[in-house]
Design a protein around this motif. Structure first.
Motif, PDB file in Angstrom:
ATOM      1  N   MET A 293      36.312  33.776  96.565  1.00 26.96           N
ATOM      2  CA  MET A 293      36.703  32.368  96.627  1.00 26.96           C
ATOM      3  C   MET A 293      36.892  31.833  95.216  1.00 26.96           C
ATOM      4  SD  MET A 293      34.704  29.154  98.402  1.00 26.96           S
ATOM      5  CE  MET A 293      35.126  29.610 100.087  1.00 26.96           C
ATOM      6  N   ASP A 294      38.040  31.240  94.989  1.00 24.46           N
ATOM      7  CA  ASP A 294      38.383  30.657  93.695  1.00 24.46           C
ATOM      8  C   ASP A 294      37.856  29.229  93.663  1.00 24.46           C
ATOM      9  OD1 ASP A 294      39.665  29.309  91.608  1.00 24.46           O
ATOM     10  OD2 ASP A 294      41.431  30.598  91.717  1.00 24.46           O
TER      11      ASP A 294
ATOM     12  N   ALA B  53      31.117  21.797 104.947  1.00 24.60           N
ATOM     13  CA  ALA B  53      30.438  23.001 104.462  1.00 24.60           C
ATOM     14  C   ALA B  53      31.429  23.917 103.761  1.00 24.60           C
ATOM     15  CB  ALA B  53      29.764  23.742 105.610  1.00 24.60           C
ATOM     16  N   VAL B  54      30.900  24.781 102.917  1.00 25.17           N
ATOM     17  CA  VAL B  54      31.670  25.803 102.215  1.00 25.17           C
ATOM     18  C   VAL B  54      31.075  27.149 102.590  1.00 25.17           C
ATOM     19  CG1 VAL B  54      32.382  26.689  99.970  1.00 25.17           C
ATOM     20  CG2 VAL B  54      32.106  24.227 100.291  1.00 25.17           C
ATOM     21  N   ILE B  55      31.933  28.107 102.967  1.00 21.19           N
ATOM     22  CA  ILE B  55      31.457  29.436 103.365  1.00 21.19           C
ATOM     23  C   ILE B  55      32.099  30.489 102.462  1.00 21.19           C
ATOM     24  CG2 ILE B  55      31.141  31.061 105.261  1.00 21.19           C
ATOM     25  CD1 ILE B  55      31.498  28.787 107.208  1.00 21.19           C
ATOM     26  N   PRO B  56      31.515  30.764 101.298  1.00 17.84           N
ATOM     27  CA  PRO B  56      32.043  31.838 100.446  1.00 17.84           C
ATOM     28  C   PRO B  56      31.719  33.200 101.035  1.00 17.84           C
ATOM     29  CG  PRO B  56      30.075  30.878  99.465  1.00 17.84           C
ATOM     30  CD  PRO B  56      30.357  30.092 100.703  1.00 17.84           C
ATOM     31  N   VAL B  57      32.662  34.117 100.942  1.00 26.22           N
ATOM     32  CA  VAL B  57      32.511  35.484 101.461  1.00 26.22           C
ATOM     33  C   VAL B  57      32.421  36.446 100.278  1.00 26.22           C
ATOM     34  CG1 VAL B  57      33.539  37.293 102.882  1.00 26.22           C
ATOM     35  CG2 VAL B  57      33.859  34.886 103.517  1.00 26.22           C
ATOM     36  N   HIS B  58      31.335  37.172 100.200  1.00 27.64           N
ATOM     37  CA  HIS B  58      31.154  38.149  99.117  1.00 27.64           C
ATOM     38  C   HIS B  58      31.874  39.443  99.512  1.00 27.64           C
ATOM     39  CE1 HIS B  58      28.381  35.327  97.397  1.00 27.64           C
ATOM     40  NE2 HIS B  58      27.554  35.424  98.425  1.00 27.64           N
ATOM     41  N   PHE B  59      33.181  39.419  99.427  1.00 24.11           N
ATOM     42  CA  PHE B  59      34.018  40.488  99.966  1.00 24.11           C
ATOM     43  C   PHE B  59      33.742  41.827  99.281  1.00 24.11           C
ATOM     44  CE2 PHE B  59      37.993  42.964  99.799  1.00 24.11           C
ATOM     45  CZ  PHE B  59      38.156  43.190 101.152  1.00 24.11           C
ATOM     46  N   ALA B  60      33.578  42.852 100.102  1.00 21.69           N
ATOM     47  CA  ALA B  60      33.397  44.242  99.673  1.00 21.69           C
ATOM     48  C   ALA B  60      32.079  44.475  98.943  1.00 21.69           C
ATOM     49  CB  ALA B  60      34.556  44.720  98.806  1.00 21.69           C
TER      50      ALA B  60
ATOM     51  N   CYS C 251      30.678  36.179  94.820  1.00 16.78           N
ATOM     52  CA  CYS C 251      31.571  35.123  94.359  1.00 16.78           C
ATOM     53  C   CYS C 251      30.960  34.409  93.142  1.00 16.78           C
ATOM     54  CB  CYS C 251      31.784  34.097  95.469  1.00 16.78           C
ATOM     55  SG  CYS C 251      32.584  34.725  96.945  1.00 16.78           S
ATOM     56  N   ARG C 252      31.723  33.524  92.539  1.00 13.59           N
ATOM     57  CA  ARG C 252      31.246  32.723  91.396  1.00 13.59           C
ATOM     58  C   ARG C 252      30.397  31.578  91.939  1.00 13.59           C
ATOM     59  NH1 ARG C 252      36.740  31.257  88.700  1.00 13.59           N
ATOM     60  NH2 ARG C 252      35.416  29.750  87.607  1.00 13.59           N
TER      61      ARG C 252
ATOM     62  N   THR D 173      24.037  41.079  93.291  1.00 14.41           N
ATOM     63  CA  THR D 173      23.386  40.012  92.532  1.00 14.41           C
ATOM     64  C   THR D 173      24.420  39.089  91.924  1.00 14.41           C
ATOM     65  OG1 THR D 173      23.355  41.259  90.426  1.00 14.41           O
ATOM     66  CG2 THR D 173      21.459  41.538  91.907  1.00 14.41           C
ATOM     67  N   PHE D 174      23.966  37.871  91.605  1.00 15.36           N
ATOM     68  CA  PHE D 174      24.756  36.925  90.818  1.00 15.36           C
ATOM     69  C   PHE D 174      23.838  36.320  89.775  1.00 15.36           C
ATOM     70  CE2 PHE D 174      26.355  32.728  89.735  1.00 15.36           C
ATOM     71  CZ  PHE D 174      27.637  33.054  89.331  1.00 15.36           C
ATOM     72  N   GLN D 175      24.221  36.458  88.508  1.00 21.36           N
ATOM     73  CA  GLN D 175      23.412  35.984  87.383  1.00 21.36           C
ATOM     74  C   GLN D 175      21.966  36.478  87.491  1.00 21.36           C
ATOM     75  OE1 GLN D 175      24.081  31.710  87.153  1.00 21.36           O
ATOM     76  NE2 GLN D 175      26.020  32.006  86.070  1.00 21.36           N
ATOM     77  N   GLY D 176      21.841  37.748  87.874  1.00 21.58           N
ATOM     78  CA  GLY D 176      20.534  38.392  87.909  1.00 21.58           C
ATOM     79  C   GLY D 176      19.699  38.105  89.132  1.00 21.58           C
TER      80      GLY D 176
END
Length: 275
Positions: free
Chosen positions: A1-2, A16-23, A27-28, A54-57
């Motif tokens: 998601m951009d 709501a926002v539903i980001p998908v961590h594809f593969a 996401c950011r 992980t994201f930012q550790g």
């Protein structure tokens, strides 16, 4: 998601926002969470592909979203055969999930069988579902969880081997994680270039002829009859999804894959694309 495109898509009706961590690549989430907080939106992460990314550790599932949803289907890094898990910091939401997962019943099934006070009595307080993870699958997941790091590391090594083998071919490699972060590598998705000697569909068919099964993740929802017909959608209404779909091929990647298995895939891809 951009996050920039997300900002442009928010309207007064957005809840709501539903980001998908594809593969398996996170996401950011910092930008997404900041944007959601600014607009008072709930963030629900689709982490079906993402254990143990992980994201930012921080592990996906331990961020500041309202809830994160995981899948334990047979193809996932942690697999129980079927089922999944919701994690949340919100105690009220957690309790709502507990009620809704099993017919809207007010008391946990184990409590009903172990309590000394009116053990048989319960109330249906909401129109719930049958969404509970079976006990046997839960038992399997406990032991799978002990192996999840080792399984992710093997997938990462296989993804690295693919990257090295496919360098210079007319395709786009899947994005890797930022330095220091963990990619779950649930999928390994290449995208064929304009100058590839075969198109996507022919590539998949010829790989099958060579005894190697590939797939496409995913066919965009707006191309499926229900969504297309219900909402009057056209193929080019979502140009980014359509472009990615037309070029995407998921190559075999699974924890029990041997080096010999992977070398067969590499040889076949090079045979079809190296010219």
């Amino acid at each position: 998601m951009d996050p920039e495109r997300l900002a442009a898509a928010i309207t007064p009706r957005t809840r709501a926002v539903i980001p998908v961590h594809f593969a398996g690549l996170a996401c950011r989430m910092d930008a997404i969470l900041e944007l959601a907080e600014r607009h008072s939106l709930a963030v629900i992460e689709d982490a079906a592909h993402a254990l143990p990314a992980t994201f930012q550790g921080r592990l996906v599932g331990a961020l500041d979203s309202r809830a994160t949803v995981f899948s334990f289907y047979a193809t996932k890094t942690l697999a129980t055969g079927e089922g999944g898990m919701v994690v949340t910091h919100d105690a009220a939401l957690a309790q709502r999930c507990r009620v809704m997962r099993l017919h809207g019943i007010s008391r946990d099934v184990f409590d009903r069988y172990t309590s000394r006070a009116l053990a048989w009595y319960y109330e249906v307080v909401a129109p719930g579902f049958k969404y509970n993870l079976p006990d046997i699958a839960a038992a399997i997941s406990i032991h799978q969880l002990k192996k999840v790091r080792a399984m992710q590391q093997k997938r990462e090594a296989m993804a690295r081997r693919y990257n090295e083998a496919f360098a210079g071919l007319p395709l786009k490699l899947p994005p890797g994680p930022p330095p220091g972060e963990v990619h779950a590598w649930h999928l390994y998705v290449i995208r064929l270039a304009d100058d590839a000697p075969v198109g996507r569909d022919e590539f998949i068919q010829r790989m099958a002829d060579l005894g190697i099964g590939c797939s496409v993740h995913f066919i965009p929802l707006h191309l499926h009859p229900y969504w297309r017909d219900t909402y009057g959608l056209k193929a080019d209404d979502f140009p980014q999804a359509l472009e990615a779909y037309r070029r995407a091929v998921s190559l075999p990647l699974y924890t029990r894959m041997t080096e010999a298995d992977q070398e067969r895939v590499i040889a076949a891809v090079r045979q079809l694309l190296a010219g």
